[in-house]
Write a protein that holds these residues in place. Structure first.
Motif: not given
Length: 51
Positions: A29-44
């Motif tokens: 779960n931590v790895g999945a979160l780490a992968m999606f944090m930059p994607i979420a920041a760009v989407a924001k």
């Protein structure tokens, strides 16, 4: 490809949560979160949301 469907903030949230859920089934779960944090920041930034 799917960008025209992700114009609404609610659709973006559903897509990010769904993708993270599917990915966390295969990696930790931590790895999945780490992968999606930059994607979420760009989407924001791209959504111009005042959140």
């Amino acid at each position: 490809m799917i960008a025209p469907y992700l114009t609404d903030i609610n659709r973006q949230i559903v897509a990010l949560v769904g993708s993270g859920t599917v990915l966390s089934a295969f990696v930790k779960n931590v790895g999945a979160l780490a992968m999606f944090m930059p994607i979420a920041a760009v989407a924001k930034r791209a959504s111009r949301c005042q959140c």
